[in-house]
Design a protein around this motif. Sequence first.
Motif, PDB file in Angstrom:
ATOM      1  N   TYR A   1       0.925  -1.146   0.105  1.00 57.15           N
ATOM      2  CA  TYR A   1      -0.034   0.150   0.049  1.00 57.15           C
ATOM      3  C   TYR A   1       0.937   1.242  -0.169  1.00 57.15           C
ATOM      4  O   TYR A   1       1.956   1.248   0.844  1.00 57.15           O
ATOM      5  N   GLN A   2       0.509   2.207  -0.790  1.00 57.01           N
ATOM      6  CA  GLN A   2       1.405   3.329  -0.760  1.00 57.01           C
ATOM      7  C   GLN A   2       0.755   4.650  -1.394  1.00 57.01           C
ATOM      8  O   GLN A   2      -0.437   4.506  -1.981  1.00 57.01           O
ATOM      9  N   ASP A   3       0.886   5.750  -0.755  1.00 51.34           N
ATOM     10  CA  ASP A   3       0.556   7.336  -1.242  1.00 51.34           C
ATOM     11  C   ASP A   3       1.336   8.090  -0.468  1.00 51.34           C
ATOM     12  O   ASP A   3       2.045   7.821   0.361  1.00 51.34           O
ATOM     13  N   THR A   4       1.337   9.397  -1.036  1.00 49.73           N
ATOM     14  CA  THR A   4       1.880  10.598  -0.619  1.00 49.73           C
ATOM     15  C   THR A   4       0.828  11.258   0.401  1.00 49.73           C
ATOM     16  O   THR A   4      -0.095  11.563   0.011  1.00 49.73           O
ATOM     17  N   ILE A   5       1.510  11.176   1.651  1.00 48.34           N
ATOM     18  CA  ILE A   5       0.474  11.581   2.701  1.00 48.34           C
ATOM     19  C   ILE A   5       0.997  13.155   3.098  1.00 48.34           C
ATOM     20  O   ILE A   5       2.156  13.649   2.935  1.00 48.34           O
ATOM     21  N   PRO A   6       0.051  14.086   3.742  1.00 52.02           N
ATOM     22  CA  PRO A   6       0.329  15.377   3.972  1.00 52.02           C
ATOM     23  C   PRO A   6       1.625  15.538   5.029  1.00 52.02           C
ATOM     24  O   PRO A   6       1.872  14.510   5.977  1.00 52.02           O
TER      25      PRO A   6
ATOM     26  N   ALA B   1       3.402  18.614   7.612  1.00 51.59           N
ATOM     27  CA  ALA B   1       3.432  20.000   8.051  1.00 51.59           C
ATOM     28  C   ALA B   1       4.687  20.886   7.632  1.00 51.59           C
ATOM     29  O   ALA B   1       4.179  21.923   7.182  1.00 51.59           O
ATOM     30  N   ASP B   2       5.882  20.310   7.196  1.00 54.31           N
ATOM     31  CA  ASP B   2       6.797  21.328   6.722  1.00 54.31           C
ATOM     32  C   ASP B   2       7.629  20.717   5.592  1.00 54.31           C
ATOM     33  O   ASP B   2       8.754  20.920   5.495  1.00 54.31           O
ATOM     34  N   CYS B   3       6.787  19.967   4.867  1.00 51.92           N
ATOM     35  CA  CYS B   3       7.477  19.321   3.581  1.00 51.92           C
ATOM     36  C   CYS B   3       6.605  19.041   2.700  1.00 51.92           C
ATOM     37  O   CYS B   3       5.454  19.246   3.060  1.00 51.92           O
ATOM     38  N   PRO B   4       6.669  19.074   1.361  1.00 51.41           N
ATOM     39  CA  PRO B   4       5.704  18.773   0.335  1.00 51.41           C
ATOM     40  C   PRO B   4       4.817  17.403   0.557  1.00 51.41           C
ATOM     41  O   PRO B   4       3.800  17.332   0.091  1.00 51.41           O
ATOM     42  N   GLY B   5       5.331  16.693   1.233  1.00 42.69           N
ATOM     43  CA  GLY B   5       4.700  15.146   1.535  1.00 42.69           C
ATOM     44  C   GLY B   5       5.677  14.299   1.867  1.00 42.69           C
ATOM     45  O   GLY B   5       6.807  14.271   2.078  1.00 42.69           O
ATOM     46  N   ILE B   6       4.760  13.041   2.524  1.00 43.44           N
ATOM     47  CA  ILE B   6       5.632  11.919   2.924  1.00 43.44           C
ATOM     48  C   ILE B   6       5.027  10.671   1.995  1.00 43.44           C
ATOM     49  O   ILE B   6       4.066  10.550   2.012  1.00 43.44           O
ATOM     50  N   LEU B   7       6.064  10.151   1.482  1.00 44.81           N
ATOM     51  CA  LEU B   7       5.777   8.922   0.826  1.00 44.81           C
ATOM     52  C   LEU B   7       5.680   7.848   1.551  1.00 44.81           C
ATOM     53  O   LEU B   7       6.956   7.256   1.963  1.00 44.81           O
ATOM     54  N   ALA B   8       4.563   7.473   1.911  1.00 51.44           N
ATOM     55  CA  ALA B   8       4.365   6.109   2.962  1.00 51.44           C
ATOM     56  C   ALA B   8       4.055   4.736   2.186  1.00 51.44           C
ATOM     57  O   ALA B   8       3.327   4.759   1.324  1.00 51.44           O
ATOM     58  N   THR B   9       4.768   3.628   2.410  1.00 54.42           N
ATOM     59  CA  THR B   9       4.564   2.501   1.891  1.00 54.42           C
ATOM     60  C   THR B   9       4.451   1.435   2.949  1.00 54.42           C
ATOM     61  O   THR B   9       5.338   1.381   4.020  1.00 54.42           O
ATOM     62  N   ILE B  10       3.560   0.659   3.065  1.00 56.57           N
ATOM     63  CA  ILE B  10       3.305  -0.433   3.798  1.00 56.57           C
ATOM     64  C   ILE B  10       3.206  -1.762   3.109  1.00 56.57           C
ATOM     65  O   ILE B  10       2.370  -1.718   2.455  1.00 56.57           O
TER      66      ILE B  10
END
Length: 149
Positions: free
Chosen positions: A55-60, A62-71
């Motif tokens: 599972y993967q998506d870019t999540i918000p 606070a102080d960068c363009p996003g976080i690419l999260a992968t589980i």
Amino acid sequence: MKNSMLIISTCVALLTTGCQNPTNKNQDTPVHTDTNTAVHDDHNSQNSLDWAGTYQDTIPCADCPGILATIKLHEDGTYSYSAKYLERKTILQDTGRFMWHNNGSVVHLKGKEIDTKYKVGENVLLQADSTGNIIKSEMSDKFSLHKVL
């Protein structure tokens, strides 16, 4: 007086028996042959969905363009987690065993670096709070991870 009591008793008896449903063998009534058989609907995410995968998506952030999260959830009950902060050199990684909660609908990833829960849906992980309920807010859809493999 005895006659009126007899008449009243007879009327009450007739009314009582007249209100009962007659037995009609021509009526369609369900037939139960086995009273020990109970129907249980035990479907949940754990046993009904093809939940294992990536599972993967870019999540918000606070102080960068996003976080690419992968589980990655594995059939053997293990997971791997990676969070890459975009436009930074920060990567958070963790592995471990996950637990099923809320009758098989929520996975709990608890490792050295993370302690988070996700409600498992059809090809999606929805961010959940500490009790396993989906977090509802204007941004909640932005925190879901979609199945890519």
